[in-house]
Design an enzyme around this catalytic site. Sequence first.
Site, short mmCIF file in Angstrom:
data_model
loop_
_atom_site.label_atom_id
_atom_site.label_comp_id
_atom_site.label_asym_id
_atom_site.label_seq_id
_atom_site.Cartn_x
_atom_site.Cartn_y
_atom_site.Cartn_z
N ASP A 168 0.92 -1.15 -0.07
CA ASP A 168 -0.23 0.18 0.02
C ASP A 168 0.83 1.20 0.03
OD1 ASP A 168 -2.95 0.96 0.54
OD2 ASP A 168 -1.44 2.03 1.69
N ASN A 176 -1.84 12.73 -4.15
CA ASN A 176 -2.76 12.90 -5.35
C ASN A 176 -3.64 14.09 -5.12
OD1 ASN A 176 -3.90 11.36 -7.69
ND2 ASN A 176 -5.82 11.03 -6.62
N ASP A 185 -1.52 9.62 -11.14
CA ASP A 185 -1.38 8.42 -12.08
C ASP A 185 0.16 8.27 -12.88
OD1 ASP A 185 -4.24 8.37 -12.23
OD2 ASP A 185 -4.51 9.41 -14.06
N ASP A 212 -4.38 2.30 -4.88
CA ASP A 212 -2.98 2.53 -4.60
C ASP A 212 -2.35 1.23 -4.03
OD1 ASP A 212 -3.93 3.01 -2.05
OD2 ASP A 212 -2.69 4.58 -1.66
#
Length: 289
Positions: A168, A176, A185, A212
């Site tokens: 993770d 983000n 991205d 993610d």
Amino acid sequence: MTIRSEAYLRAILEHSGDAIVTTDAAGNVAEWNPAAENLFGWKRDEIMGQPAEAIWEEPEERRKLLRLIEKKGRVVDYETRAKSRDGRSIDVSVTMSQLRDEAGKLLGTIGISKDIRRRKRLERELKRLAITDSLTGLYNRAHFNERVVEEVERARRMKHPLSMALADLDGFKEYNDSQGHQAGDGALRKVGRAALTTLRRHVDLAFRYGGDEFVFIFPEVDIEAGRTAAERLRVRVEQEVGPAITASIGVSAMKDGMSSRELVRAADLAMYRAKASGGNRVSAGGAKA
């Protein structure tokens, strides 16, 4: 046969878009049309009288087909692989039947081969797209759900080790939100590249698990080797997208009687231990969960 009917059959052979090959009772080439020349590469005068098995990638496959038509008289659209004059593999669809005279005596066979390479390429590409995460280039969650069951069953059957890592990304949500989805991205793509360049090619399996989260399967690897592989991956992610984004990774290994779901759960719990300990680290544990 009349001259007219012979000319008619010759015209069919000459103008057919499919490769037409006939053999005699001994299995040697007796007829070879221009489309066969184009498909397989041998000129007619080179191949006439030669064993028809020369154009099969696996000669046993032709023998199998002969056994089938002996029972059924004809086989339609049998997909296999032929071999060209220069050794290239050719995907073909073959329709084959026996040739007999009016008295029922076996004269040989006739085979009509269609070039299906383009269709096979499209099928392979569609299959690849169906199991691939378009953003990272890793396998997707749906493919993971299939492969993890297969790998666990194989490890159990072969009595071989198997380990798994679940990662993770630390700090991804904040990155983000602050930098924008395009930047996010881009970070995920870098993680995908880090995985593909770090793991064993054609052996280890890498998946985008969702958002993610990423999961990795290490066949033939015990818990310690799995921890080592996960640590290499953690370092590579930090190099590629750190320091804003790092990875907390949990590693689990197969135990006797463990199911695929239990293996995933153990890796998930180990990953949360890594997160709770400050992140950007590897935690390992192989017990049932």
